[in-house]
Design a protein around this motif. Sequence first.
Motif, short mmCIF file in Angstrom:
data_model
loop_
_atom_site.label_atom_id
_atom_site.label_comp_id
_atom_site.label_asym_id
_atom_site.label_seq_id
_atom_site.Cartn_x
_atom_site.Cartn_y
_atom_site.Cartn_z
N UNK A 135 0.72 -1.26 -0.06
CA UNK A 135 0.04 0.02 -0.09
C UNK A 135 0.76 1.40 -0.06
N UNK A 136 1.95 1.38 -0.77
CA UNK A 136 2.80 2.46 -0.72
C UNK A 136 2.11 3.66 -1.89
N UNK A 137 1.80 4.87 -1.26
CA UNK A 137 1.35 5.80 -2.30
C UNK A 137 2.78 5.99 -3.20
N UNK A 138 3.81 6.13 -2.86
CA UNK A 138 4.88 6.54 -3.66
C UNK A 138 6.17 5.53 -3.36
N UNK A 193 3.85 6.33 -8.66
CA UNK A 193 2.80 7.20 -7.90
C UNK A 193 1.62 6.16 -7.88
N UNK A 194 1.12 5.65 -6.77
CA UNK A 194 -0.11 4.78 -6.97
C UNK A 194 0.08 3.69 -7.75
N UNK A 195 1.50 3.21 -7.86
CA UNK A 195 1.59 1.74 -8.72
C UNK A 195 2.06 2.11 -10.04
N UNK A 196 1.94 3.34 -10.62
CA UNK A 196 2.28 3.65 -11.93
C UNK A 196 3.44 4.64 -12.05
#
Length: 239
Positions: free
Chosen positions: A7-10, A68-71
Amino acid sequence: MTTATQNNVLEVKDIQTFIGQFHILDGVSVDVPDGSITVLLGRNGAGKTTTLKSIIGLTPPRHGAISLFGKEIQGEPAYRIAAKGIGYVPEHRAIFRDLSVEENLRIAERKPGDLARRADFIFDLFPDLKRLIKLPGGNLSGGQQQMLAVARALVPENRLLLIDEPSEGLAPVIIEQMMVALRRLSAHTTVLLVEQNFIMASQLADRYTIIETGRSVKSGLMSELVNDTATIKRYLGAA
């Protein structure tokens, strides 16, 4: 507390950033879990501010990856990165001194009506700004200007805030007010913070990453770092 692996945002992975011919970052990695306050620590000139600027796209890294949010977002222009939900509060505040508090906030709108939708939240965090709404930014005290700089990043509904040295030049009583506001803010958005004041950082942050001469050298839970006097002395110059 959110773990660093889920659940990392960044996620910043081994970025290398040049400013002109100067190799400023030579391997910085940072994980920012959702709902956390993560702080970048290090001596002056270590590369903390450049790390924030690399994330937001002002000094794009030549190598490495930023997700960022996985992208992945590295290489995109700053305005597109910001539009994905990142607010940036630069060092030295950078408010518009000739514009009123209200105008400073209104020009930060990403969509029409952002300020109206967020006004109650912003003025609940920083009630001084509501009282000073028509005053030019240059007439505010240093602490009030810092509040305005943070508030400006809250006008769009950002999911991540990058905040550079929020305590710089502030009196202790104002630092305490800023800490209270940031604690409350962290219940609503994720924060990546650069902070030279270790006492403030240790009381605010859930996690930390230490940067030394352009490299990330250690990271983990702030609750563990505060008892690690050897690491604090080695990298931060404080006992």
